[in-house]
Design a protein around this motif. Structure first.
Motif, PDB file in Angstrom:
ATOM      1  N   ALA A 170      33.623  38.069  47.036  1.00 48.11           N
ATOM      2  CA  ALA A 170      33.852  37.211  45.669  1.00 48.11           C
ATOM      3  C   ALA A 170      34.659  36.005  45.834  1.00 48.11           C
ATOM      4  O   ALA A 170      35.625  36.126  46.605  1.00 48.11           O
ATOM      5  CB  ALA A 170      34.091  38.188  44.644  1.00 48.11           C
ATOM      6  N   ASP A 171      34.370  35.085  44.872  1.00 53.91           N
ATOM      7  CA  ASP A 171      35.303  33.922  44.891  1.00 53.91           C
ATOM      8  C   ASP A 171      36.765  34.232  44.651  1.00 53.91           C
ATOM      9  O   ASP A 171      37.160  35.100  43.871  1.00 53.91           O
ATOM     10  CB  ASP A 171      34.830  32.944  43.648  1.00 53.91           C
ATOM     11  CG  ASP A 171      35.600  31.620  43.591  1.00 53.91           C
ATOM     12  OD1 ASP A 171      36.496  31.584  42.791  1.00 53.91           O
ATOM     13  OD2 ASP A 171      35.258  30.644  44.602  1.00 53.91           O
ATOM     14  N   ASP A 172      37.489  33.490  45.365  1.00 52.97           N
ATOM     15  CA  ASP A 172      39.016  33.775  45.533  1.00 52.97           C
ATOM     16  C   ASP A 172      39.621  33.494  44.223  1.00 52.97           C
ATOM     17  O   ASP A 172      40.388  34.243  43.559  1.00 52.97           O
ATOM     18  CB  ASP A 172      39.779  32.728  46.433  1.00 52.97           C
ATOM     19  CG  ASP A 172      39.523  33.108  47.805  1.00 52.97           C
ATOM     20  OD1 ASP A 172      38.839  34.120  48.250  1.00 52.97           O
ATOM     21  OD2 ASP A 172      39.877  32.265  48.548  1.00 52.97           O
ATOM     22  N   ALA A 173      39.072  32.870  43.093  1.00 54.65           N
ATOM     23  CA  ALA A 173      39.809  32.650  41.766  1.00 54.65           C
ATOM     24  C   ALA A 173      39.457  33.837  40.825  1.00 54.65           C
ATOM     25  O   ALA A 173      39.921  33.909  39.716  1.00 54.65           O
ATOM     26  CB  ALA A 173      39.086  31.165  41.253  1.00 54.65           C
ATOM     27  N   THR A 174      38.581  34.731  41.205  1.00 59.59           N
ATOM     28  CA  THR A 174      38.218  35.881  40.377  1.00 59.59           C
ATOM     29  C   THR A 174      38.998  36.932  40.566  1.00 59.59           C
ATOM     30  O   THR A 174      39.627  37.198  41.485  1.00 59.59           O
ATOM     31  CB  THR A 174      36.488  36.374  40.394  1.00 59.59           C
ATOM     32  OG1 THR A 174      36.587  36.860  41.869  1.00 59.59           O
ATOM     33  CG2 THR A 174      35.895  34.981  40.356  1.00 59.59           C
ATOM     34  N   LEU A 175      39.119  38.042  39.849  1.00 59.54           N
ATOM     35  CA  LEU A 175      39.794  39.209  40.023  1.00 59.54           C
ATOM     36  C   LEU A 175      39.294  39.990  41.302  1.00 59.54           C
ATOM     37  O   LEU A 175      40.122  40.458  41.939  1.00 59.54           O
ATOM     38  CB  LEU A 175      39.511  40.122  38.772  1.00 59.54           C
ATOM     39  CG  LEU A 175      40.422  41.688  38.911  1.00 59.54           C
ATOM     40  CD1 LEU A 175      41.625  41.446  39.210  1.00 59.54           C
ATOM     41  CD2 LEU A 175      39.999  42.561  37.682  1.00 59.54           C
ATOM     42  N   GLU A 176      38.077  40.057  41.330  1.00 58.69           N
ATOM     43  CA  GLU A 176      37.641  40.667  42.435  1.00 58.69           C
ATOM     44  C   GLU A 176      37.876  39.946  44.033  1.00 58.69           C
ATOM     45  O   GLU A 176      38.105  40.208  44.806  1.00 58.69           O
ATOM     46  CB  GLU A 176      36.064  40.733  42.638  1.00 58.69           C
ATOM     47  CG  GLU A 176      35.264  41.709  41.417  1.00 58.69           C
ATOM     48  CD  GLU A 176      35.289  41.073  40.027  1.00 58.69           C
ATOM     49  OE1 GLU A 176      35.811  39.975  39.968  1.00 58.69           O
ATOM     50  OE2 GLU A 176      35.096  41.941  39.066  1.00 58.69           O
ATOM     51  N   GLY A 177      37.889  38.509  43.703  1.00 57.51           N
ATOM     52  CA  GLY A 177      38.394  37.787  44.796  1.00 57.51           C
ATOM     53  C   GLY A 177      39.673  38.035  45.395  1.00 57.51           C
ATOM     54  O   GLY A 177      40.269  38.284  46.636  1.00 57.51           O
ATOM     55  N   ARG A 178      40.783  38.084  44.109  1.00 53.68           N
ATOM     56  CA  ARG A 178      42.001  38.453  44.525  1.00 53.68           C
ATOM     57  C   ARG A 178      42.211  39.905  45.117  1.00 53.68           C
ATOM     58  O   ARG A 178      43.132  40.135  46.101  1.00 53.68           O
ATOM     59  CB  ARG A 178      42.987  38.222  43.165  1.00 53.68           C
ATOM     60  CG  ARG A 178      43.046  36.949  42.643  1.00 53.68           C
ATOM     61  CD  ARG A 178      44.072  36.629  41.591  1.00 53.68           C
ATOM     62  NE  ARG A 178      43.750  37.469  40.557  1.00 53.68           N
ATOM     63  CZ  ARG A 178      42.960  37.002  39.461  1.00 53.68           C
ATOM     64  NH1 ARG A 178      42.320  35.689  39.556  1.00 53.68           N
ATOM     65  NH2 ARG A 178      42.699  37.762  38.388  1.00 53.68           N
ATOM     66  N   MET A 179      41.340  40.913  44.555  1.00 55.23           N
ATOM     67  CA  MET A 179      41.483  42.319  45.180  1.00 55.23           C
ATOM     68  C   MET A 179      41.095  42.072  46.696  1.00 55.23           C
ATOM     69  O   MET A 179      41.796  42.800  47.538  1.00 55.23           O
ATOM     70  CB  MET A 179      40.449  43.020  44.446  1.00 55.23           C
ATOM     71  CG  MET A 179      40.864  43.268  42.991  1.00 55.23           C
ATOM     72  SD  MET A 179      39.695  44.112  42.046  1.00 55.23           S
ATOM     73  CE  MET A 179      39.267  45.441  42.502  1.00 55.23           C
ATOM     74  N   ARG A 180      39.982  41.369  46.873  1.00 60.80           N
ATOM     75  CA  ARG A 180      39.418  41.104  48.393  1.00 60.80           C
ATOM     76  C   ARG A 180      40.684  40.820  49.335  1.00 60.80           C
ATOM     77  O   ARG A 180      40.930  41.031  50.407  1.00 60.80           O
ATOM     78  CB  ARG A 180      38.316  40.212  48.474  1.00 60.80           C
ATOM     79  CG  ARG A 180      37.749  39.776  49.817  1.00 60.80           C
ATOM     80  CD  ARG A 180      36.631  38.817  49.968  1.00 60.80           C
ATOM     81  NE  ARG A 180      36.732  37.757  49.084  1.00 60.80           N
ATOM     82  CZ  ARG A 180      37.607  36.837  49.673  1.00 60.80           C
ATOM     83  NH1 ARG A 180      38.439  36.737  50.480  1.00 60.80           N
ATOM     84  NH2 ARG A 180      37.779  35.670  48.594  1.00 60.80           N
ATOM     85  N   GLN A 181      41.310  39.533  48.631  1.00 61.51           N
ATOM     86  CA  GLN A 181      42.405  38.902  49.485  1.00 61.51           C
ATOM     87  C   GLN A 181      43.719  40.107  49.873  1.00 61.51           C
ATOM     88  O   GLN A 181      44.093  40.237  50.761  1.00 61.51           O
ATOM     89  CB  GLN A 181      43.081  37.924  48.712  1.00 61.51           C
ATOM     90  CG  GLN A 181      42.149  36.736  48.525  1.00 61.51           C
ATOM     91  CD  GLN A 181      42.715  35.602  47.669  1.00 61.51           C
ATOM     92  OE1 GLN A 181      43.273  35.908  46.848  1.00 61.51           O
ATOM     93  NE2 GLN A 181      42.401  34.582  47.935  1.00 61.51           N
ATOM     94  N   GLN A 182      43.707  41.081  48.782  1.00 60.44           N
ATOM     95  CA  GLN A 182      44.879  42.215  49.044  1.00 60.44           C
ATOM     96  C   GLN A 182      44.332  42.899  50.186  1.00 60.44           C
ATOM     97  O   GLN A 182      45.023  43.528  50.971  1.00 60.44           O
ATOM     98  CB  GLN A 182      45.028  42.903  47.785  1.00 60.44           C
ATOM     99  CG  GLN A 182      45.889  42.215  46.854  1.00 60.44           C
ATOM    100  CD  GLN A 182      47.039  42.023  47.444  1.00 60.44           C
ATOM    101  OE1 GLN A 182      47.937  43.136  47.444  1.00 60.44           O
ATOM    102  NE2 GLN A 182      47.823  40.813  47.109  1.00 60.44           N
ATOM    103  N   THR A 183      42.927  43.248  50.187  1.00 59.97           N
ATOM    104  CA  THR A 183      42.507  44.189  51.170  1.00 59.97           C
ATOM    105  C   THR A 183      42.453  43.302  52.454  1.00 59.97           C
ATOM    106  O   THR A 183      42.763  44.088  53.450  1.00 59.97           O
ATOM    107  CB  THR A 183      41.096  44.626  50.904  1.00 59.97           C
ATOM    108  OG1 THR A 183      40.891  45.282  49.493  1.00 59.97           O
ATOM    109  CG2 THR A 183      40.430  45.400  51.821  1.00 59.97           C
ATOM    110  N   GLU A 184      42.169  42.214  52.629  1.00 55.51           N
ATOM    111  CA  GLU A 184      42.283  41.481  53.743  1.00 55.51           C
ATOM    112  C   GLU A 184      43.536  41.258  54.342  1.00 55.51           C
ATOM    113  O   GLU A 184      44.022  41.572  55.795  1.00 55.51           O
ATOM    114  CB  GLU A 184      41.620  40.139  53.825  1.00 55.51           C
ATOM    115  CG  GLU A 184      40.232  39.938  53.447  1.00 55.51           C
ATOM    116  CD  GLU A 184      39.418  38.663  53.037  1.00 55.51           C
ATOM    117  OE1 GLU A 184      40.397  37.785  52.659  1.00 55.51           O
ATOM    118  OE2 GLU A 184      38.182  38.592  53.067  1.00 55.51           O
TER     119      GLU A 184
END
Length: 126
Positions: free
Chosen positions: A63-77
């Protein structure tokens, strides 16, 4: 030296349930609704005499970095980069999904030791 182990995978495959089991208490929220885990959670995992730092992660979504899902992905990464070992969990009833394949490619690039866990195989339907 403590070994760091991250549990990763798509939303709602059972990562938080495994995390709670390995740390021996309910530190992570568990619900049938996907997306309940939004941040990384750490605890001391234990299997027999072996102890390690365990990291529970949000479900991986592209998901796009600016979305909640994107921020969740960044935490996983970030958890993937910090961990010594990765446990990639899939829902065996669903088989390997395109998102699982995408995520596996990302993990291969990380150059970490990865073990695939197939969850939700209990019962006659599985």
């Amino acid at each position: 030296m403590s070994v760091s182990v991250a549990i990763v995978g798509r939303p709602n495959v059972g990562k938080s349930t495994l995390f709670n089991r390995l740390v021996g208490k309910k530190l992570a929220l568990v619900d049938d609704t996907p997306g309940v885990t939004r941040d990384r959670r750490e605890g001391e995992g234990r299997i027999g005499d072996l102890t390690f730092t365990l990291i529970d992660t949000a479900g991986y979504e592209d998901a796009d970095d600016a979305t909640l899902e994107g921020r969740m992905r960044q935490q996983t990464e970030a958890a993937i980069q910090e961990a010594d070992v990765i446990l990639m969990m899939i829902d065996a009833r669903a088989g390997v999904t395109p998102m699982d394949e995408h995520f596996a490619k990302l993990l291969r690039k990380a150059g970490k030791k990865v073990t695939l866990l197939a969850n939700k195989v209990e019962g006659r339907a599985a």
